[in-house]
Design an enzyme around this catalytic site. Structure first.
Site, PDB file in Angstrom:
ATOM      1  N   ASP A  93       0.820  -1.210   0.000  1.00  0.00           N
ATOM      2  CA  ASP A  93       0.000   0.000   0.000  1.00  0.00           C
ATOM      3  C   ASP A  93       0.857   1.264   0.000  1.00  0.00           C
ATOM      4  O   ASP A  93       0.463   2.295  -0.561  1.00  0.00           O
ATOM      5  CB  ASP A  93      -0.927   0.006   1.220  1.00  0.00           C
ATOM      6  CG  ASP A  93      -2.100  -0.953   1.062  1.00  0.00           C
ATOM      7  OD1 ASP A  93      -2.236  -1.521  -0.038  1.00  0.00           O
ATOM      8  OD2 ASP A  93      -2.860  -1.133   2.021  1.00  0.00           O
ATOM      9  N   GLY A  94       2.031   1.196   0.642  1.00  0.00           N
ATOM     10  CA  GLY A  94       2.917   2.362   0.663  1.00  0.00           C
ATOM     11  C   GLY A  94       3.361   2.773  -0.727  1.00  0.00           C
ATOM     12  O   GLY A  94       3.507   3.969  -1.014  1.00  0.00           O
TER      13      GLY A  94
ATOM     14  N   ASN B 172      -4.610   8.491   2.324  1.00  0.00           N
ATOM     15  CA  ASN B 172      -5.019   7.795   3.549  1.00  0.00           C
ATOM     16  C   ASN B 172      -5.519   8.765   4.607  1.00  0.00           C
ATOM     17  O   ASN B 172      -6.703   8.801   4.903  1.00  0.00           O
ATOM     18  CB  ASN B 172      -3.866   6.958   4.094  1.00  0.00           C
ATOM     19  CG  ASN B 172      -3.950   5.510   3.653  1.00  0.00           C
ATOM     20  OD1 ASN B 172      -4.845   5.122   2.906  1.00  0.00           O
ATOM     21  ND2 ASN B 172      -3.017   4.698   4.108  1.00  0.00           N
TER      22      ASN B 172
ATOM     23  N   ASP C  56      -3.894  12.627  22.653  1.00  0.00           N
ATOM     24  CA  ASP C  56      -2.665  12.490  21.871  1.00  0.00           C
ATOM     25  C   ASP C  56      -2.778  13.138  20.497  1.00  0.00           C
ATOM     26  O   ASP C  56      -1.762  13.432  19.863  1.00  0.00           O
ATOM     27  CB  ASP C  56      -2.310  11.004  21.695  1.00  0.00           C
ATOM     28  CG  ASP C  56      -1.642  10.424  22.939  1.00  0.00           C
ATOM     29  OD1 ASP C  56      -1.359  11.201  23.865  1.00  0.00           O
ATOM     30  OD2 ASP C  56      -1.415   9.203  22.982  1.00  0.00           O
TER      31      ASP C  56
END
Length: 432
Positions: A196-197, A275, A305
């Site tokens: 996917d990267g 994404n 966070d």
């Protein structure tokens, strides 16, 4: 017999005939005018023009009755921030006799059919993999010799190919950013070899329209890589012939607006993400403090966070790990997912595609925030800085092995072992 006007019968009949012709002409003009109004009315929306009556009649009383039975006419239009220019939305509903009915557009698969043969292919690969380099060289040789295609690769891949053999001198690449910006005018198809990267990297090369992407799975986990490299010849042969089923994956467009900016239009260069964009506290030990707005209306303050703004394609990535829902990639929307919020009631949201989300670091924040875009291009957001995100007009079309829904369900079953459980034994106590 004489006419009551004192005219002769011939003159009287002539007047009557002329009046009838005039009435007929007026009726025709009125009908034409009504038709023109009907067409004009439907220019910027959907209108109801179905009239519930039994038919035309010469009786005035009947005409009045029919007029009383007409259903009220109305118009539908779509707008965003005051702009009414959404003709492409007309396929969302069907319109009959003034009744709105949801059409089956969202349930239909999208098919791509070539109107002319593809001529140029861009091949992008995962780096630092010997097996990928071997496959890349073999694939490029096959596409050139059997399909007579023009091949583009990255400069890195070009160096790897030429170090192997001078045979690959026909392969083309680019030299600067200007040539990258014009890639979409030259490339018909993109082939990725990796996970996917690699798909994310390929999509980031195109700042505007994106050619169809065919992704071969050579990574550790792939939700966007449905094809197996062992059958690449049959796969590419089928895709080059067409038609092919595709998934239109929406991207977000992100702008950083600094506090020193004179207005909201004075922004840094926009960044496109396939994404997600993440706003977090970075290395600071303090809670992230983020004010969130949706179409200029205050939504909430994030204390935790951080926050993830994700596309539906990114719903199986970071957002999933933070408790967000998995969403079919063709569902248009933006996922609003907090990261470890210091609240028991802060649940993730899915917002519609047309909204604009603004995340701002307030002046009373104890520390700056950090934004990252698809896991890279990290930027610091100081007090007063803001990040503005909206849906980009250029989706990423990825080829499907079967169809969009089948590929999505198979990816979460194979990749995440979704709802994998042993079947309950038939032996044991039962209801009587």
């Amino acid at each position: 017999m004489t006419c009551i006007t004192g005219k002769s019968p011939g003159e009287c009949n002539g007047d009557i005939n002329a009046q009838q012709m005039e009435n007929s002409t007026n009726q025709t003009m009125l009908r034409n005018e009504a038709n023109e109004q009907s067409e004009n009315c439907c220019t910027n929306g959907l209108c109801s023009h179905e009239i519930l009556h039994d038919g035309e009649t010469d009786s005035h009383a009947k005409a009045v009755q029919n007029k009383m039975m007409r259903k009220a006419s109305f118009k539908l239009s779509w707008w965003c921030k005051g702009d009414i220019s959404d003709q492409h939305k007309h396929d969302i509903v069907s319109f009959e006799r003034g009744n709105i009915t949801a059409a089956g557009r969202s349930s239909k698969q999208i098919s791509l059919k070539w109107e002319s043969n593809p001529q140029t292919v861009l091949v992008m690969t995962k780096p630092n993999s010997t097996s990928v380099q071997i496959l890349c060289a073999d694939m490029i040789r096959w596409m050139k010799e059997h399909k007579k295609l023009n091949i583009y690769v990255e400069p890195r891949v070009m160096g790897e190919l030429l170090s192997e053999s001078s045979y690959f001198n026909f392969v083309q690449t680019w030299k600067d950013e200007k040539e990258i910006l014009s890639l979409h005018t030259k490339v018909d198809l993109v082939v990725t070899l990796g996970g996917d990267g690699t798909v994310l990297w390929a999509a980031s090369m195109f700042k505007g329209p994106v050619p169809p992407i065919v992704s071969f799975s050579l990574g550790s986990l792939g939700f966007m890589t449905p094809f197996h490299s062992e059958q690449y010849r049959d796969c590419l042969d089928s895709i080059l012939k067409g038609p092919i089923s595709i998934t239109l994956r929406h991207r977000m467009q992100c702008h950083v607006i600094r506090d020193a900016a004179k207005n909201e239009y004075e922004t840094e260069e926009p960044i496109l993400v396939l994404n997600e964009v993440t706003i977090d506290r970075g290395i600071s030990s303090f809670l992230a403090n983020l004010e969130c707005y949706c179409d200029n209306s205050f939504v909430t303050r994030v204390q935790g966070d951080g926050l993830i703004l994700s596309t539906t394609s990114g719903s199986t990535a970071y957002s999933l790990g933070a408790g967000g829902s998995m969403v079919h990639p063709q569902v248009p929307g933006i996922l609003f997912t907090p990261i470890c919020p210091h609240s028991l009631s802060f649940r993730p949201l899915i917002l519609p595609e047309h909204v604009t989300i603004r995340v701002q670091v307030p002046f009373n924040s104890r520390s700056p925030a950090w934004a990252s875009f698809d896991g890279k291009d990290r930027k610091q957001l100081a007090a007063g800085d803001a990040l503005v995100c909206s849906m980009a007009p250029w989706p990423v079309p990825t080829a499907c092995q079967i169809d969009s829904t089948n590929d999505f369900l198979r990816s979460i079953q194979d990749g995440l072992h979704w709802n994998l459980r042993k079947t309950q034994s038939v032996e044991g106590p039962r209801d009587l």
